[in-house]
Structure formats: C-alpha cells, structure tokens
Write an enzyme that holds these catalytic residues in place. Structure first.
Site, PDB file in Angstrom:
ATOM      1  N   LYS A  31       0.832  -1.204   0.000  1.00  0.00           N
ATOM      2  CA  LYS A  31       0.000   0.000   0.000  1.00  0.00           C
ATOM      3  C   LYS A  31       0.864   1.252   0.000  1.00  0.00           C
ATOM      4  O   LYS A  31       0.696   2.138  -0.841  1.00  0.00           O
ATOM      5  CB  LYS A  31      -0.935   0.003   1.210  1.00  0.00           C
ATOM      6  CG  LYS A  31      -1.787   1.272   1.299  1.00  0.00           C
ATOM      7  CD  LYS A  31      -2.594   1.331   2.569  1.00  0.00           C
ATOM      8  CE  LYS A  31      -1.731   1.917   3.655  1.00  0.00           C
ATOM      9  NZ  LYS A  31      -2.457   2.283   4.866  1.00  0.00           N
ATOM     10  N   CYS A 112     -27.544  11.232   0.848  1.00  0.00           N
ATOM     11  CA  CYS A 112     -28.113  10.499  -0.293  1.00  0.00           C
ATOM     12  C   CYS A 112     -29.393  11.168  -0.777  1.00  0.00           C
ATOM     13  O   CYS A 112     -29.593  11.356  -1.979  1.00  0.00           O
ATOM     14  CB  CYS A 112     -28.417   9.047   0.085  1.00  0.00           C
ATOM     15  SG  CYS A 112     -26.962   8.012   0.360  1.00  0.00           S
ATOM     16  N   CYS A 115     -28.831  14.452  -2.766  1.00  0.00           N
ATOM     17  CA  CYS A 115     -28.021  14.454  -3.985  1.00  0.00           C
ATOM     18  C   CYS A 115     -28.893  14.488  -5.228  1.00  0.00           C
ATOM     19  O   CYS A 115     -30.120  14.431  -5.154  1.00  0.00           O
ATOM     20  CB  CYS A 115     -27.067  13.260  -4.003  1.00  0.00           C
ATOM     21  SG  CYS A 115     -27.826  11.715  -4.517  1.00  0.00           S
TER      22      CYS A 115
END
Length: 149
Positions: A31, A112, A115
C-alpha cells in the site's frame, strides 16, 4: 533507524523508485509503496488498497464471488479486471466512499436524499451494507416512493 541506514548505505541517501526497492525497506508494504511511487515519482504500478478499499470492494462484489480476506488479495483481484488507466484515482474514490459509509447512518442517508439522484445513492448505500429502510425510519427520514433496494 534501519530504513535510514539502508537508504544511506544502499541507495546513496535516496528513496528507491521501484516497487521492489521500496518493499525491501523495513516497514514498507505494498500500500505505502504504491502511494509513494505515485506521489513522489509519478508512477502508477498498482492500486493502493487499505482497509476502506478492501471492505468496499468486497461489499460491491468487485473482489470476486468468494471475496478476499486481505487488502493485498483485494489489490490483485481488482487489478486483474480494472483498466490500468484508472488505477491512480481508484484509491481516493474508494477510500472516500468507505469513509462515508462509516459515518453516522442518518447523516449518510440525508446526503443520499439531498443528492441529484437519491434513488441511486440509496441503492449504493444498500450495496455497501447500510440497512437503508430501518435506518431511515429510525432517523425519521422519508424515502422516495417506490424505491427498490
């Protein structure tokens, strides 16, 4: 101390610009090596997968039918099918999504609903493990009529 010594003695005080060179340093895993290659050297050699990316990829089914158990397995699984030209951006997008899913559920559901496509956002939240209907009810939120999760 060990890493500093290796950099001085084996690399002339410079940070290696290859995956193998970075992975040979103590404490550097895939990573971090992939992030460093991208940020410091402009090289995209893979997708940097942390806990957030690992979890989201498994929840979305992107890590294969049986899922994966480790971030490194997830990296290999998604790199196998994801176009290399988007690898550089994938980590940032998925980390952000993972962090949003981890936030307070009522706050996430309000985002949500606010949006441009609430139904799609709520379906994505559901795919990512949010129990949309019970959480919305608990928060006193009204879901779009006819919403199919």
């Amino acid at each position: 101390k060990a890493t500093s010594r290796i950099l001085l003695e084996q690399h002339g005080g410079r940070v290696p610009d290859t995956m193998d060179g970075l992975l040979a340093l103590p404490g550097v895993g895939p990573k971090m090596a992939l992030i460093l290659l991208r940020v410091a050297f402009g090289k995209v050699e893979g997708i940097s997968v942390d806990t957030h990316v690992h979890r989201i990829c498994n929840q979305l089914g992107w890590a294969g039918p049986g899922g994966t158990k480790t971030p490194e397995q997830t990296r290999r699984a998604i790199e196998a099918w994801m176009p290399a030209d988007i690898w550089a951006e994938v980590n940032l997008v998925l980390v952000g999504l993972g962090q949003e899913v981890q936030t307070e559920k009522s706050k996430l559901l309000r985002k949500c609903l606010a949006c441009s496509d609430p139904a799609a956002a709520l379906r994505l939240a559901s795919v990512c493990g949010v129990k949309v209907e019970p959480e919305a009810k608990k928060a006193g939120l009204v879901l779009p009529p006819g919403l199919a999760l």
